[in-house]
Design a protein around this motif. Structure first.
Motif, mmCIF file in Angstrom:
data_model
loop_
_atom_site.group_PDB
_atom_site.id
_atom_site.type_symbol
_atom_site.label_atom_id
_atom_site.label_comp_id
_atom_site.label_asym_id
_atom_site.label_seq_id
_atom_site.Cartn_x
_atom_site.Cartn_y
_atom_site.Cartn_z
ATOM 1 N N ASP A 27 0.810 -1.221 0.000
ATOM 2 C CA ASP A 27 0.000 0.000 0.000
ATOM 3 C C ASP A 27 0.844 1.273 0.000
ATOM 4 O O ASP A 27 0.294 2.364 0.180
ATOM 5 C CB ASP A 27 -0.923 0.013 1.229
ATOM 6 N N CYS A 28 2.149 1.170 -0.198
ATOM 7 C CA CYS A 28 2.974 2.381 -0.159
ATOM 8 C C CYS A 28 2.792 3.180 -1.447
ATOM 9 O O CYS A 28 2.381 2.667 -2.483
ATOM 10 C CB CYS A 28 4.450 2.034 0.052
ATOM 11 N N ILE A 29 3.103 4.467 -1.403
ATOM 12 C CA ILE A 29 2.864 5.387 -2.515
ATOM 13 C C ILE A 29 3.771 5.083 -3.698
ATOM 14 O O ILE A 29 3.413 5.331 -4.856
ATOM 15 C CB ILE A 29 3.063 6.848 -2.026
ATOM 16 N N GLU A 30 4.981 4.494 -3.429
ATOM 17 C CA GLU A 30 5.909 4.205 -4.520
ATOM 18 C C GLU A 30 5.322 3.167 -5.460
ATOM 19 O O GLU A 30 5.324 3.344 -6.686
ATOM 20 C CB GLU A 30 7.232 3.717 -3.948
ATOM 21 N N TYR A 31 4.782 2.071 -4.914
ATOM 22 C CA TYR A 31 4.216 1.021 -5.753
ATOM 23 C C TYR A 31 2.979 1.521 -6.499
ATOM 24 O O TYR A 31 2.732 1.152 -7.657
ATOM 25 C CB TYR A 31 3.859 -0.190 -4.898
ATOM 26 N N LYS A 32 2.195 2.370 -5.847
ATOM 27 C CA LYS A 32 1.009 2.913 -6.523
ATOM 28 C C LYS A 32 1.404 3.792 -7.703
ATOM 29 O O LYS A 32 0.817 3.714 -8.789
ATOM 30 C CB LYS A 32 0.176 3.707 -5.516
ATOM 31 N N LEU A 33 2.413 4.654 -7.509
ATOM 32 C CA LEU A 33 2.861 5.514 -8.614
ATOM 33 C C LEU A 33 3.450 4.688 -9.748
ATOM 34 O O LEU A 33 3.198 4.967 -10.941
ATOM 35 C CB LEU A 33 3.885 6.527 -8.092
ATOM 36 N N ASN A 34 4.257 3.659 -9.413
ATOM 37 C CA ASN A 34 4.823 2.807 -10.462
ATOM 38 C C ASN A 34 3.726 2.074 -11.224
ATOM 39 O O ASN A 34 3.781 1.949 -12.461
ATOM 40 C CB ASN A 34 5.797 1.808 -9.832
ATOM 41 N N LYS A 35 2.717 1.582 -10.483
ATOM 42 C CA LYS A 35 1.607 0.886 -11.139
ATOM 43 C C LYS A 35 0.825 1.834 -12.044
ATOM 44 O O LYS A 35 0.473 1.494 -13.183
ATOM 45 C CB LYS A 35 0.686 0.299 -10.062
ATOM 46 N N LEU A 36 0.570 3.069 -11.574
ATOM 47 C CA LEU A 36 -0.170 4.032 -12.385
ATOM 48 C C LEU A 36 0.607 4.399 -13.638
ATOM 49 O O LEU A 36 0.042 4.455 -14.751
ATOM 50 C CB LEU A 36 -0.465 5.278 -11.539
#
Length: 371
Positions: free
Chosen positions: A97-106
């Motif tokens: 749930d960290c912001i890094e993985y979300k940004l990479n996924k987006l």
């Protein structure tokens, strides 16, 4: 020219059907030229809108830059990067749930969407088909099915591991109980053997030495002397057996307590990881807010500094203007004083325009006396 000739051939084939023997192979993903052009025009507008959406999101680009700051710095100084063979190699399952993985996924989803649109547009523009789109769709469907199979396998493996752990604990408890029963049986057999040997010794003594009373007396004396130590030995032996049994039961209880404690520790560790992830997210949000507040404060300080400079310039301008006014007023007063002094001097001395007029000659004397 090649594309236009191919489009003309497609239009001719579409308008004039061929014979059954001369018909070419039908493309399952092919479209007529007009439909392909319309589809390509729509995709062209979509690609442009997607590029505008991707390039205009400054906040996301700033966040992505902050996340990839180490990698960008390494690329700037030509630091060799390790080859990535698996996209899930550097993913931590505890920090999904960290912001890094979300940004990479987006970013990966947007890039993938743009690639699909571009390849489909090229296929429609050059070949009048959407085979690239069909391939991407088939790839996504296969990947979703593969992930569902992996999720099912993981659930099965987790259930199997839980069952094996439970069977292992049951088997260990069973082995301990069997060992305990075996030890008790061995001790019981030892006691029976000792009793049997003692009985055999007593019987042989009575059978062999019955006729000798003195020998019987000696044996009786010996028996009387040995009975107390024998009972003491038996008492301490039973006490040792009881202590061993209590030790085994306490060990079993401690093992159960340790297992329960380990489960609680694992649960608290999971909770600690979740809490740390939430705290890291709040720290990142607070850090971003602090950065925004710091930039706002810098802008306000710059505005205040400019305003102070303008105020100082305005105060200096008013001071200079007041000095000039006072100087003009002082010079005007001085000029008025000098002019008044000069006029008074002229009047007192009867000079200049205040010079008395000459008397007219032949004026009547009586008139003068009347005056």
């Amino acid at each position: 020219m090649n594309v236009s000739n191919q489009n003309l051939d497609d239009m001719r084939n579409y308008s004039v059907p061929l014979d059954d023997d001369a018909q070419p192979a039908v493309d399952p993903y092919g479209l007529p030229y007009f439909h392909a052009c319309l589809f390509a025009s729509v995709l062209e507008d979509t690609i442009t809108q997607h590029r505008i959406l991707k390039e205009s999101n400054n906040e996301m680009r700033l966040s992505k830059t902050m996340v990839d700051l180490k990698r960008l710095r390494a690329l700037k100084y030509n630091v060799e990067q390790p080859a990535v063979t698996d996209e899930l190699e550097n993913v931590n399952p505890k920090k999904l749930d960290c912001i890094e993985y979300k940004l990479n996924k987006l970013e990966a989803d947007r890039n993938y969407f743009g690639t699909v649109l571009t390849d489909t547009y090229l296929g429609l523009s050059l070949n009048n088909n959407y085979s690239a789109l069909a391939e991407y769709v088939a790839y996504i469907v296969n990947r979703i099915e593969q992930k569902s199979l992996l999720i099912q396998d993981e659930a099965k493996n987790r259930a199997l591991r839980r069952d094996l752990n439970r069977q292992y604990r049951q088997q260990r408890n069973h082995v301990k109980s069997v060992m305990y029963d075996t030890d008790v049986a061995i001790e019981h057999l030892k006691t029976q053997v000792e009793d049997a040997a003692l009985n055999a010794e007593i019987r042989s003594r009575y059978v062999q030495n019955w006729q000798n009373a003195r020998t019987e007396q000696h044996h009786q004396v010996i028996h009387d002397k040995e009975i107390a130590p024998t009972e003491a030995i038996e008492y301490y032996k039973q006490k040792s057996d009881h202590e061993q049994r209590v030790h085994t039961e306490v060990e079993l209880l401690m093992t159960i307590s340790v297992n329960e404690t380990l489960q609680k520790v694992e649960a608290w560790m999971n909770k600690y990881d979740q809490d740390m992830e939430a705290i890291d997210l709040r720290i990142q949000i607070t850090k971003n807010n602090h950065t925004n507040a710091y930039e706002k404060r810098i802008n306000l300080e710059k505005t205040i500094q400019d305003h102070d400079e303008l105020m100082k310039n305005w105060i200096n301008f008013k001071d200079e203007r007041e000095k000039a006014r006072l100087y003009r007023e002082k010079m005007n007063n001085a000029a008025v004083i000098v002019q008044a002094w000069w006029r008074g001097l002229l009047v007192r001395n009867q000079l200049g325009p205040y010079k008395p007029l000459p008397k007219k000659k032949g004026a009547p004397a009586g008139k003068k006396k009347n005056k």
